[in-house]
Design an enzyme around this catalytic site. Structure first.
Site, PDB file in Angstrom:
ATOM      1  N   SER A 125       0.092  43.708  36.396  1.00 52.55           N
ATOM      2  CA  SER A 125      -0.823  43.470  35.267  1.00 52.55           C
ATOM      3  C   SER A 125      -2.000  44.428  35.337  1.00 52.55           C
ATOM      4  CB  SER A 125      -1.321  42.030  35.368  1.00 52.55           C
ATOM      5  OG  SER A 125      -2.460  41.838  34.553  1.00 52.55           O
ATOM      6  N   TYR A 149      -5.795  36.047  40.159  1.00 53.62           N
ATOM      7  CA  TYR A 149      -4.522  36.531  39.609  1.00 53.62           C
ATOM      8  C   TYR A 149      -4.357  38.034  39.849  1.00 53.62           C
ATOM      9  CZ  TYR A 149      -1.138  37.867  35.963  1.00 53.62           C
ATOM     10  OH  TYR A 149      -0.075  38.400  35.270  1.00 53.62           O
ATOM     11  N   LYS A 153      -1.548  39.842  42.170  1.00 51.51           N
ATOM     12  CA  LYS A 153      -0.643  40.859  41.613  1.00 51.51           C
ATOM     13  C   LYS A 153      -0.762  42.161  42.403  1.00 51.51           C
ATOM     14  CE  LYS A 153       1.802  39.021  38.464  1.00 51.51           C
ATOM     15  NZ  LYS A 153       3.271  39.065  38.623  1.00 51.51           N
TER      16      LYS A 153
END
Lengths: 325, 325
Positions: A125, A149, A153
């Site tokens: 991402s 997050y 990632k």
């Protein structure tokens, strides 16, 4: 070719799985088996003789992951993740699924030994980047995530690079722009409103806009995301060298430009359904996300994206009518 | 103040622990307790009334780490690591100690709850960077490690940033240059020869040079490393924002320049003890390491390093004579 899709019940996973079942081939090779895994059973139907296995379970459980790898799929898409908003709210769950789950997958592949060397396509991402940004983020800009997050990632990317370098598998990571227009219902991603302000008004419903109109963001359509995944699965990874994770191409627009495009396609009445309700939490998360890219490496190895946002909205309207029909 | 040093039996850990025991203060506050932890018992002696606890164990064991955090040290130095050469040779051991061990520490702190918020000083490495490089690596250059050690150190940095952002502890990571001249015996680091080609010839012994004379590298002395750690332990971390890991200042020299400095300080006879025995494995690892930096952020928050390499060699000679005496 045996294909495993981890995260097959998610939006991108479902589009990918349906495509593979429908075409029954990838890069000129027949897809003979598709294993669709997620925390809930994916709603898929076998087509064209592809042996479809629908499995549900928890990738934070190592035995479950070993079971997925036991029949040595040739190609693995790892799309499963706790999304940004939820990973920020539930620290343990985010690390358990996004870090432990990814590591279990990579270790399960390694446990099969040196005779097994699958292609692994990992969806990362743009949340691996954090402010302050370059105006257009280049391929050598620092990855400094500002959310759990994004951190998880990025750790997955580092592991993917290291396991690939060690010859354990042939990995490639693709940093997806925010996929817009997401079909279906809102998810727990903090980025969900970017789709919501198009999808809900077109469906005759109100949508909440939690950030200012001058917020700039980086977009790709669901169709572009499918194209990225298929290209990542079939391309030659040799030109990537040690840096196997790439910024995908996309479109950079402000909220004002998004709404102006929606107005052009669907009219004032539709745009009027967008209600401005500032949300400091979402604003803060979005402020830590990048806005624009110069994705030269991805383009140089053949990734292609949408050319304009109007086409993205028109494609969404077409797809919605297909679903209704 | 209660201080925990994890990795206290290593070279930097021992210098740090001895300093804290000797001065019995840090940043104007008394050091009342020092817990020195490592895989083997550190050889340290209490001074100046500091309560010294010497503990040995495995940081890959969560219970062991919980035990270290049970009495809530105010300041934690996390220096323990499987070094580059060994982490490259033993994949499991590197991940177990460098990744799992670090995560256990961070989770053990979190398990103490919100009333506990220690300063955590984490030693990272310039091995978080990988080729191709900028001529002088800037503070926003991509961290793209090319070894398992660099990967594990970078994952530790990402976790440190995220746990700090979440308010779990007050972390700072310092990316050490190659510490030269390391006292004592060679370790398993692929970078060990950088010290060996100075230390062994000065001690009348032959030393192996496994890379070419034009290899450029980034150095700091043991004294500079101690200074980095003490500053990291006491400085205001607020100016760091979300990016809590910094490239430390240092000196950039080629092997030829290092040897020329050694010749100036100790003469031709000493330099003649350096034997060139190219080692492709070490050459490949070193080729993936950075050579020069523009460490502006670290300098702006008060970190200082050596000013010239001659002083580093002369300090090593003085320290060696102290040890002999």
């Amino acid at each position: 070719m045996k294909v495993l899709v981890i995260g097959a019940a998610g939006m991108v996973g479902r589009i990918l799985s349906e495509h593979l079942l429908h075409t029954a081939e990838l890069g000129g090779k027949p897809v003979t088996q598709l294993t669709a895994f997620d925390v809930v059973p994916a709603e898929l139907t076998s087509e064209n003789g592809v042996a479809l296995q629908i499995k549900a379970g928890d990738i934070a459980d190592r035995d479950t992951v070993d079971g997925l790898i036991a029949d040595k799929p040739d190609l693995i898409f790892h799309l499963a993740a706790i999304v940004s908003g939820e990973a920020e709210a539930d620290f343990d769950k985010g690390y358990r699924i996004n870090l432990d789950g990814t590591r279990h997958l990579f270790e399960a592949i390694r446990a099969q030994g040196s005779g097994y060397h699958p292609r692994v396509v990992y969806t990362s991402s743009v949340a691996v980047f954090g402010a302050p940004f370059e105006d257009k983020i280049t391929d050598t800009f620092i990855t400094a995530p500002m959310t759990s997050y994004g951190t998880q990632k990025m750790i997955g990317e580092l592991l993917l690079n290291d396991y690939s370098r060690k010859g354990i598998f042939d990995g490639i990571g693709i940093r997806l722009p925010t996929i817009t227009v997401r079909p279906g219902k809102p998810n727990k991603a903090a980025s969900g409103f970017f789709s919501g302000i198009i999808r809900e008004p077109l469906a005759g419903q109100e949508a909440i806009l939690p950030v200012e109109d001058d917020v700039r963001h980086w977009f790709a359509s669901p169709a572009a995301a499918l194209g990225f995944l298929l290209h990542a699965a079939t391309m030659d990874t040799a030109p990537l060298g040690a840096r196997r994770c790439l910024n995908m191409p996309g479109l950079s627009l402000t909220i004002a430009e998004v709404l102006e495009t929606l107005r052009k396609v669907a009219g004032d009445e539709v745009v009027a359904r967008v209600k401005r309700v500032p949300d400091p939490t979402i604003r803060q998360i979005v402020a830590g996300w990048p806005r624009d890219f110069a994705p030269d490496r991805a383009i140089s190895v053949g990734f292609t994206a949408d050319t304009d946002f109007e086409s993205i909205i028109r494609a969404h309207i077409r797809d919605s009518e297909d679903v209704k029909g």
